[in-house]
Design a protein around this motif. Structure first.
Motif, PDB file in Angstrom:
ATOM      1  N   HIS A 137      51.928  52.707  32.003  1.00  0.00           N
ATOM      2  CA  HIS A 137      50.961  52.416  31.243  1.00  0.00           C
ATOM      3  C   HIS A 137      49.762  52.769  32.116  1.00  0.00           C
ATOM      4  O   HIS A 137      48.762  53.580  31.784  1.00  0.00           O
ATOM      5  N   PHE A 138      49.668  52.134  33.349  1.00  0.00           N
ATOM      6  CA  PHE A 138      48.450  52.371  34.135  1.00  0.00           C
ATOM      7  C   PHE A 138      48.403  53.583  35.097  1.00  0.00           C
ATOM      8  O   PHE A 138      47.473  54.239  35.237  1.00  0.00           O
ATOM      9  N   LEU A 144      42.996  53.280  37.448  1.00  0.00           N
ATOM     10  CA  LEU A 144      42.514  52.240  36.754  1.00  0.00           C
ATOM     11  C   LEU A 144      40.953  52.308  36.208  1.00  0.00           C
ATOM     12  O   LEU A 144      40.705  51.790  35.338  1.00  0.00           O
ATOM     13  N   LYS A 200      39.505  55.059  35.285  1.00  0.00           N
ATOM     14  CA  LYS A 200      39.630  55.984  34.339  1.00  0.00           C
ATOM     15  C   LYS A 200      39.918  55.340  32.943  1.00  0.00           C
ATOM     16  O   LYS A 200      39.496  55.891  32.054  1.00  0.00           O
ATOM     17  N   LYS A 201      40.905  54.463  33.178  1.00  0.00           N
ATOM     18  CA  LYS A 201      41.523  53.755  32.031  1.00  0.00           C
ATOM     19  C   LYS A 201      40.178  52.966  31.167  1.00  0.00           C
ATOM     20  O   LYS A 201      40.377  52.307  30.102  1.00  0.00           O
ATOM     21  N   ARG A 202      39.353  52.514  32.111  1.00  0.00           N
ATOM     22  CA  ARG A 202      38.062  51.945  31.716  1.00  0.00           C
ATOM     23  C   ARG A 202      38.552  50.533  31.154  1.00  0.00           C
ATOM     24  O   ARG A 202      37.813  49.811  30.286  1.00  0.00           O
ATOM     25  N   CYS A 203      39.508  49.847  31.923  1.00  0.00           N
ATOM     26  CA  CYS A 203      39.755  48.253  31.670  1.00  0.00           C
ATOM     27  C   CYS A 203      38.936  47.375  32.079  1.00  0.00           C
ATOM     28  O   CYS A 203      39.184  46.285  31.750  1.00  0.00           O
ATOM     29  N   PHE A 204      38.118  47.837  33.169  1.00  0.00           N
ATOM     30  CA  PHE A 204      37.326  46.945  33.788  1.00  0.00           C
ATOM     31  C   PHE A 204      36.116  46.803  33.574  1.00  0.00           C
ATOM     32  O   PHE A 204      34.867  46.467  34.187  1.00  0.00           O
ATOM     33  N   GLU A 205      35.365  47.623  32.577  1.00  0.00           N
ATOM     34  CA  GLU A 205      34.281  48.171  32.357  1.00  0.00           C
ATOM     35  C   GLU A 205      33.209  46.766  32.156  1.00  0.00           C
ATOM     36  O   GLU A 205      32.001  46.805  32.534  1.00  0.00           O
ATOM     37  N   SER A 206      33.697  45.621  31.409  1.00  0.00           N
ATOM     38  CA  SER A 206      33.147  44.569  31.491  1.00  0.00           C
ATOM     39  C   SER A 206      32.539  43.884  32.678  1.00  0.00           C
ATOM     40  O   SER A 206      31.677  42.887  32.711  1.00  0.00           O
ATOM     41  N   TYR A 207      33.123  44.107  33.679  1.00  0.00           N
ATOM     42  CA  TYR A 207      33.039  43.581  35.125  1.00  0.00           C
ATOM     43  C   TYR A 207      31.923  44.421  35.901  1.00  0.00           C
ATOM     44  O   TYR A 207      31.379  43.785  36.990  1.00  0.00           O
ATOM     45  N   TRP A 234      29.778  49.020  40.347  1.00  0.00           N
ATOM     46  CA  TRP A 234      31.024  48.478  40.848  1.00  0.00           C
ATOM     47  C   TRP A 234      30.587  47.434  42.045  1.00  0.00           C
ATOM     48  O   TRP A 234      30.202  48.064  42.933  1.00  0.00           O
TER      49      TRP A 234
END
Ligand SMILES: [Zn+2]
Length: 298
Positions: free
Chosen positions: A14-15, A114, A116-123, A130
Motif C-alpha cells: 500500500h505505502f 510517505l 507523496k501519499k499525503r497521509c501526514f498532511e494534518s501534521y 514539516w
C-alpha cells in the motif's frame, strides 16, 4: 501465508509499491561469482526479523527457515528460485561489507513515498512546514581505544586519582515528527577522521554535513528544524536561512548575548501588545524571529 506476514505485505504494497525494486537496486559489495542470495533476499530477511521482533540472528534462522516462509518470501520478492533463507553468518557478512549509503537510499525512497501519499498532511505546522527534530546521541562507549575514529573524552578517576580517557561513538539523527510517530530521515556519524586529527568531530560539525545532505535529498521540502540550545548559534541560523528552513531552538541564557537581547525585546513587545496575544505568539514563532524558551536546566 502467516497471518501477520499477510498484513506486513499489505502495508508494504500500500505505502511502498517500489520497495522490492528499491532493494534490488542496492549495490552489492560482494564478489558476484560466489553469492547464493541477492541483496534483496538478505535485506528482506533481516527486515522481517526486526519487524516481527525476533531478537537474535540464531532464532531468526530457526523461525524463518520453514518451507512456507521460504515460499512466501520467494513470492513477495518475485524470485525464480529460493531453496532456503540466508544463514545469519551470510547476513552479517553482507551487512559488514555494505555501504551505509545504500541503506540510506532505501530510507529516502520510503520517506518520499510517505510524503507523496499525503497521509501526514494534518501534521504540518501552519499547514506548511514539516517538523524535523535534530539531536545527537551516544551509541557506544569503550574503556580502550576501539578504532581510529573514536571520539575521546578525558575524565578524572577519583579512586586512583588519574586522568583516564573514555572512547565513544556518537550519531546525529534527524527525525521527521508526525504526531506520536518519528521517522529517521538522515543520520550522520560524529567521529574523528583520524586518530591524530587536530580537533575532534562534534555535533555541530556533523550538523553542517547533515544539513547539506538533507538539502540535496529533500530540495524543496518546507522544513522547520527543532533542536536544543546547542543549535541556537549564528552558523546554524545561517544554514537555516540559506536553505530557507524555519527553526525552533531551545534558548539557554548565556549561549548568545545578541539573542538574549533580542528575546528580551520580543518579550517586551509581546507584553505591551496584549491585543491578539495568542495570534501574535504564533506568528513570531514561525514567520518572524524564532521563538526561544528560556531553560533552567544546566
Ligand atoms: Zn571507534
Amino acid at each position: 501465508m502467516d497471518c501477520s506476514l499477510i498484513e506486513f505485505v499489505k502495508i508494504q504494497r500500500h505505502f511502498f509499491k517500489e520497495f522490492t525494486n528499491t532493494l534490488k537496486k542496492i549495490k552489492d559489495p560482494r564478489h558476484q561469482s560466489y553469492i547464493t542470495y541477492g541483496a534483496e533476499t538478505i535485506l528482506y530477511t533481516i527486515l522481517l526479523k526486526n519487524a516481527f521482533g525476533i531478537d537474535s540472528m540464531r532464532s531468526m534462522t530457526e523461525r524463518f527457515n520453514k518451507e512456507e516462509c521460504i515460499k512466501n518470501v520467494k513470492k513477495v520478492l518475485g524470485l525464480k528460485q529460493l531453496e532456503e533463507l540466508p544463514h545469519y553468518d551470510t547476513i552479517n557478512d553482507f551487512l559488514f561489507k555494505l555501504d551505509g549509503k545504500e541503506l540510506e537510499k532505501v530510507r529516502t525512497y520510503m520517506i518520499k513515498a510517505l510524503l507523496k501519499k499525503r497521509c501526514f498532511e494534518s501534521y504540518r505546522i501552519s499547514d506548511k512546514y514539516w517538523l524535523i527534530v535534530v539531536d545527537g546521541t551516544g551509541i557506544h562507549t569503550f574503556k580502550e581505544k576501539h578504532c581510529d575514529h573514536c571520539l575521546r573524552r578525558e575524565y578524572k578517576d577519583q579512586e586512583i586519582r588519574e586522568t583516564k580517557v573514555i572512547y565513544m561513538h556518537h550519531v546525529l539523527e534527524a527525525k521527521l515528527v508526525v504526531g506520536e510517530m518519528v521517522f529517521s530521515i538522515a543520520s550522520e556519524f560524529i567521529e574523528n577522521e583520524s586518530e591524530d586529527a587536530p580537533k575532534q568531530d562534534c555535533e555541530l560539525k556533523a550538523f553542517k554535513r547533515m544539513a547539506k545532505k538533507i538539502k540535496s535529498t529533500f530540495k524543496r521540502l518546507p522544513i522547520c528544524l527543532l533542536g536544543d540550545s546547542l543549535y541556537a548559534c549564528e552558523p546554524v541560523f545561517d544554514i537555516c536561512h540559506d536553505n530557507k528552513w524555519k527553526y525552533i531552538f531551545r534558548f539557554k541564557e548565556g549561549r548568545i548575548k545578541s539573542i538574549a537581547t533580542e528575546f528580551q525585546a520580543i518579550k517586551y513587545l509581546e507584553e505591551n501588545n496584549k491585543k491578539n496575544k495568542h495570534e501574535k505568539k504564533r506568528e513570531i514563532s514561525l514567520f518572524g524571529p524564532p521563538i526561544f524558551h528560556i531553560t533552567t536546566d544546566a
